[in-house]
Design an enzyme around this catalytic site. Structure first.
Site, short mmCIF file in Angstrom:
data_model
loop_
_atom_site.label_atom_id
_atom_site.label_comp_id
_atom_site.label_asym_id
_atom_site.label_seq_id
_atom_site.Cartn_x
_atom_site.Cartn_y
_atom_site.Cartn_z
N LYS A 1 8.05 -37.62 -36.67
CA LYS A 1 8.51 -38.88 -36.47
C LYS A 1 7.61 -39.11 -35.57
CE LYS A 1 10.85 -40.30 -32.96
NZ LYS A 1 9.99 -42.10 -32.92
N GLU B 1 5.79 -30.99 -24.45
CA GLU B 1 4.17 -30.88 -23.89
C GLU B 1 5.38 -33.02 -23.15
OE1 GLU B 1 1.19 -33.35 -22.78
OE2 GLU B 1 0.11 -31.98 -24.44
N CYS C 1 -2.15 -37.17 -21.56
CA CYS C 1 -1.03 -36.41 -20.86
C CYS C 1 -1.86 -35.62 -18.96
CB CYS C 1 -0.50 -35.39 -20.97
SG CYS C 1 1.50 -36.48 -22.44
#
Length: 538
Positions: free
Chosen positions: A202, A275, A309
């Protein structure tokens, strides 16, 4: 995708030059969009409109999946996985290496689609096919070594044989973000395929086309069609359904959502790797090469507009070089080429949405209102693109300011002085995150010693984040609230397997035999244990 020609780009109607006619838009060719969205398992009748952050022009209407579609996607994947799990390691390796070449050959198309969907600079979009090629090559060369059965010592030497096998979990659910739409849609799933699993993916709603193009390339490389299923829709519906059907979940995104994913997995007693966010520090030690540190700091803070990130949002600079570093760093930031488009000449592209701009502006405004100093940037630039925000450098940020401990996920970085390295390490370890860190020093051994004291899953010496992320043999992931589990390396493959121990007993059972009493058996085993210890056996 359609073939390139001398006038038009293969993916878009219109010129490549970002300085194209005012009011003109980059538009994906309708046939290409239809071919990609046709790969979705989506029968709800609903559609989600996607617009490009470059100019706000519509890119596609993405069909949306229902809960029943997710169930169907998993059913198809399970049928395909049952056969895929029986394929040889050599066959899987050949397909991965074929994908490596295909991604490099088709990189222009991949990059263009990434830029159109995310608005990032082309130079930063290139990182994505690069990373996928590295991933495919690494597992294409090493998966057999990682997955091979291992012989372990048995309890009775020579009489007990133990084999440890790594068997696939089944069907892995991969929920990926918008910020690296091609690599995050594909890199974690490649390891799952290498381990013998199927995938239901997804991608994020904003960047579905990049995720669908990744699925198309897998099929072109020779992977079975049903082995990789793609669904689309809101996380509250589709994401929850994936967690309810999967044998393992791989999620990349915010810490808040990651906790919900972990809770859903815990209820089903399935594993997950997460993560998540970071408020990543850079330490510029007193012996650092100032020019190299300043150059690296620009990439560390403003690659992909700070929307990654592992981006650096806090810089701790030794007092002895602080003023010189700040002068060089700010000068480099102010010299950046800003814009939105397909050109290689852009140093930083646009943010992806109005929400990202709003967060960055709120963090900057709050800091300035409470006394922080704005060294450069600090404002939205709708003249460049609808969601553009300037690369921003703050000084004098304190703990009462929102941006001090909260992730901005945008082009905003704060500078701090430090007196000694112990102080710098302590400040770098403040907060709940622990994803990435960077250390600049001319003394590599000294920097590595400092790195061991930093609470971060990856630490880069004399580099921002690419050294660890591009070294595929090295595991990558976060400590504390930055996540759990690791991608890449041996760990990144074996997370998608169940460890199975098979023990074969020879000649005698592990029990009294040949008329031996239980008491005699106990004495014999005790003597044997003492002897094995003297012989140094584990």
């Amino acid at each position: 995708m359609s073939a390139p020609n001398s006038e038009n780009h293969p993916l878009v109607d219109g010129p490549l030059d970002p300085e194209h006619d005012a009011g003109a838009s980059y538009v994906l060719e309708p046939g290409d969009v239809a071919a990609l969205t046709g790969r979705l398992v989506a029968t709800s009748g609903e559609a989600h409109e996607v617009r490009s952050p470059i100019d706000g022009a519509p890119l596609a209407h993405i069909p949306q999946s229902s809960e029943a579609d997710v169930v169907e996607a998993f059913a198809r994947a399970r049928r395909a996985q049952a056969e895929w799990a029986t394929t040889t390691y050599g066959h899987r390796q050949r397909l991965l290496l074929r994908l490596h070449d295909l991604v490099l050959d088709r990189q222009d198309e991949i990059i263009d689609l990434i830029v159109l969907e995310s608005g990032k600079a082309r130079k930063h979009a290139f990182d994505e096919p690069l990373h996928i090629a590295l991933t495919a090559r690494y597992y294409g060369r090493t998966l057999a070594d990682h997955l091979a059965s291992e012989r372990k010592p048995g309890v009775l030497p020579g009489l007990t044989r133990v084999d440890v096998n790594h068997v696939p979990k089944g069907v892995v659910g991969v929920i990926s973000p918008w910020n690296y739409p091609f690599t995050m849609a594909l890199c974690d799933g490649l390891a799952a395929l290498a381990a013998g699993n199927a995938v239901v993916a997804k991608p994020d709603a904003q960047t579905m086309l990049s995720g669908l193009f990744a699925a198309q390339l897998l099929e072109e490389a020779g992977f079975p069609k049903d082995l990789w299923q793609v669904v689309a829709g809101p996380g509250s519906r589709v994401g929850t359904s994936i967690i309810g059907c999967a044998d393992y979940i791989c999620f990349t995104g915010s810490t808040a959502t990651g906790k919900l994913v972990a809770k859903g997995c815990a209820e089903r007693l399935i594993g997950c790797s997460l993560e998540l966010g970071g408020k990543n520090p850079m330490l510029v030690l007193a012996d650092a090469d100032i020019e190299k540190a300043a150059e690296g700091a620009v990439r560390a803070a403003f690659s992909n507009g700070g929307q990654l990130c592992v981006s650096i949002e806090r810089m701790y600079v030794a007092d002895a070089i602080y003023d010189r570093f700040v002068e060089r760093f700010v000068s480099r930031v102010q010299a950046m080429s800003l814009g939105a488009g397909l050109s290689w000449d852009i140093d930083m592209g646009t943010l992806v949405s109005a929400a990202q701009v709003e967060t960055a502006q709120k963090h900057v405004d709050d800091a300035v209102a409470k006394g922080a100093r704005l060294l450069t940037g600090g404002r939205a630039r709708p003249d460049l693109a609808p969601y553009f925000f300037e690369p921003t450098v703050l000084e004098g940020v304190t703990s009462d300011m929102t941006c001090f401990g909260n992730e901005t996920f945008g082009p905003v970085v704060s500078l701090y002085r430090f007196g000694d390295e112990a102080e710098a390490i302590a400040r770098a370890n403040e907060g709940d995150y622990g994803l990435n860190a960077s250390i600049y020093s001319r003394d590599g051994a000294r920097a590595r010693a400092v790195a061991r004291q930093v609470k971060a899953g990856t630490v880069n010496v004399n580099e921002a984040f690419s050294a660890t992320f591009a070294s595929l043999a090295a595991p990558m992931g976060g400590m504390r609230s930055s996540g759990m589990g690791r991608r890449q390396g041996r760990e990144g493959l074996l997370r998608y397997t169940e460890t199975q121990s098979v023990a074969t007993q020879r000649v005698v059972p592990i029990a009294p035999s040949f008329g031996m009493s239980d008491r005699a058996y106990a004495k014999t085993m005790t003597l044997g244990l003492r002897l094995l210890k003297k012989l140094g056996r584990a």
